[in-house]
Design a protein around this motif. Sequence first.
Motif, mmCIF file in Angstrom:
data_model
loop_
_atom_site.group_PDB
_atom_site.id
_atom_site.type_symbol
_atom_site.label_atom_id
_atom_site.label_comp_id
_atom_site.label_asym_id
_atom_site.label_seq_id
_atom_site.Cartn_x
_atom_site.Cartn_y
_atom_site.Cartn_z
ATOM 1 N N PRO A 209 0.828 -1.228 0.000
ATOM 2 C CA PRO A 209 0.000 0.000 0.000
ATOM 3 C C PRO A 209 0.854 1.266 0.000
ATOM 4 C CG PRO A 209 -0.134 -1.140 2.115
ATOM 5 C CD PRO A 209 0.534 -2.067 1.171
ATOM 6 N N LEU A 210 2.038 1.210 0.576
ATOM 7 C CA LEU A 210 2.906 2.377 0.595
ATOM 8 C C LEU A 210 3.426 2.686 -0.809
ATOM 9 C CD1 LEU A 210 4.055 4.475 2.469
ATOM 10 C CD2 LEU A 210 5.909 2.899 3.046
ATOM 11 N N ALA A 211 3.870 1.650 -1.535
ATOM 12 C CA ALA A 211 4.338 1.849 -2.907
ATOM 13 C C ALA A 211 3.205 2.344 -3.801
ATOM 14 C CB ALA A 211 4.919 0.547 -3.461
ATOM 15 N N ASP A 212 2.015 1.789 -3.606
ATOM 16 C CA ASP A 212 0.866 2.236 -4.387
ATOM 17 C C ASP A 212 0.541 3.700 -4.095
ATOM 18 O OD1 ASP A 212 0.668 -0.320 -5.417
ATOM 19 O OD2 ASP A 212 -0.950 -0.939 -4.071
ATOM 20 N N ALA A 213 0.675 4.089 -2.827
ATOM 21 C CA ALA A 213 0.389 5.470 -2.447
ATOM 22 C C ALA A 213 1.404 6.432 -3.049
ATOM 23 C CB ALA A 213 0.370 5.598 -0.923
ATOM 24 N N ALA A 215 3.043 5.948 -5.856
ATOM 25 C CA ALA A 215 2.724 6.033 -7.285
ATOM 26 C C ALA A 215 1.517 6.927 -7.543
ATOM 27 C CB ALA A 215 2.477 4.632 -7.842
ATOM 28 N N ALA A 216 0.491 6.800 -6.700
ATOM 29 C CA ALA A 216 -0.700 7.633 -6.862
ATOM 30 C C ALA A 216 -0.362 9.105 -6.643
ATOM 31 C CB ALA A 216 -1.785 7.186 -5.886
ATOM 32 N N PHE A 318 3.351 -4.836 -15.149
ATOM 33 C CA PHE A 318 4.192 -3.658 -14.951
ATOM 34 C C PHE A 318 3.511 -2.362 -15.396
ATOM 35 C CE2 PHE A 318 7.387 -7.105 -15.320
ATOM 36 C CZ PHE A 318 8.047 -6.909 -14.121
ATOM 37 N N ASP A 319 2.303 -2.457 -15.897
ATOM 38 C CA ASP A 319 1.569 -1.270 -16.343
ATOM 39 C C ASP A 319 0.949 -0.587 -15.130
ATOM 40 O OD1 ASP A 319 0.015 0.671 -17.473
ATOM 41 O OD2 ASP A 319 -1.122 -0.676 -18.775
ATOM 42 N N ALA A 320 1.538 0.524 -14.724
ATOM 43 C CA ALA A 320 1.070 1.218 -13.513
ATOM 44 C C ALA A 320 -0.282 1.871 -13.704
ATOM 45 C CB ALA A 320 2.107 2.256 -13.094
ATOM 46 N N GLY A 324 -3.808 -2.374 -11.067
ATOM 47 C CA GLY A 324 -3.353 -3.422 -10.161
ATOM 48 C C GLY A 324 -2.309 -2.897 -9.194
ATOM 49 N N PRO A 325 -1.793 -3.772 -8.337
ATOM 50 C CA PRO A 325 -0.734 -3.349 -7.429
ATOM 51 C C PRO A 325 0.522 -2.973 -8.204
ATOM 52 C CG PRO A 325 -0.990 -5.734 -7.375
ATOM 53 C CD PRO A 325 -2.137 -5.197 -8.173
ATOM 54 N N LEU A 326 1.230 -1.956 -7.733
ATOM 55 C CA LEU A 326 2.434 -1.497 -8.416
ATOM 56 C C LEU A 326 3.494 -2.588 -8.417
ATOM 57 C CD1 LEU A 326 3.599 1.262 -9.624
ATOM 58 C CD2 LEU A 326 5.002 1.249 -7.553
#
Length: 433
Positions: A209-213, A215-216, A318-320, A324-326
């Motif tokens: 969730p941290l990596a996704d955040a 990226a967002a 790998f498509d951000a 999906g999850p990063l």
Amino acid sequence: MPTPPPVTYRHGGLVCTDHTIDVPLDHRTPEGPAIALFAREVVAEGREHEDLPRLLWLQGGPGGRAERPNAAGAWLRRALTEYRVVLLDQRGTGRSTPADRRSLARFGTDSDAAAGYLAHFRADSIVRDAELLRRRLQGEQPWSVLGQSFGGFTTLTYLSLAPEGLTRAYITGGLPTLTGHADDVYRAAYARTLTQNERYFARYPGDQPLADAVAAHLDTHDVRMPTGERLTVRRFQTLGITFGTASKSESLHYLLETAFTDGVDGPELTDTFLRGVDAAVSFAERPLYAALHEPIYAQGSRATDWSAHRVRQEFPAFDATAGGPLRFTGEMVYPWQFEEDPALVPLRGAAEALAARTDWPALYDLDRLAANEVPVVAAVYHDDMFVDREHALATADAVRGLRTWVTDAYAHDGVRADSAVLDRLIAMGRGEV
């Protein structure tokens, strides 16, 4: 300019001698332009007057200078018990004539000329440089070589072009495909990188969730790194290169834990985080790594054509933008990096010309390797993120007499992490294991 005499000095229990020689830019035309080649010879203090054999260290890369012996690392400590070690700054790196955005500026807008220049910085030229250095240091007497990663690729080229210069070859994490195209390399690499992602997030489930955040946040904010350029999501994803070595495998976790702070208008990325990201993703210290990463696989008439960029489409994880999850990428180089990284922007035209090139000379002599007489031993890391195990074992089968040690105890940098790696390879080379 005359060649400077060797300079010798002592520190930390080591006796170091610096050598600089001139070598042809193009070995096919030795009377043409020359570049400088630097090598540092290291011997254990107290043994400098002994008649020790030399061991040439071929660094990983491409485009990486030889390590500096500020404190002898694991492999170097072991090697110095019986060798004089020659740390070669491969052409274009370190104290050898540099190839970077400043030195290549003399080509101006002539991208084809710059690409033609850089085409002389592959393994075949490095081997011929090494042979000139060997003859300068010890005449016709052969020496041994230790090749790590790309240095192992170069060792296979050495065995193809000048096996008479070698008494023995040690390779760690560096048996390349001899005939495969860059597409084959990256197709296998993406699959391994996805596996490394799964292992990473299983180890640190809170990091997803941290990596996704992050990226967002990058997707909706213009975030600048300390050097001034924007940090994009796709550039953030390249931090997955840290998964592949023991020395850096946890660095992403400790970087992510510093990611956010409370700003005036809500969460912001911290300076600590952005400085750490910049240090990991910038090619300022190794521009040749980016420019030559695909050309090191090129042979014959088939262009690399930005292989990693094209093959990535086969791996939608790998498509951000897909929701999906990063997932982080690994040892891949993309054309957009030559737009986003200031160290690479001036090299964009040359990189495009290299990607389109269709007249690459062969790097490996399959017949000569099949008839090889030089003792060769290689550590193959079972879960190596950077060099495919199946490619490595197929190459081992193609080289007469090559003995492998397949181990899952080490990552790609095993020879640096533990002196036992080189210790075992030396014992294998002697037939003791």
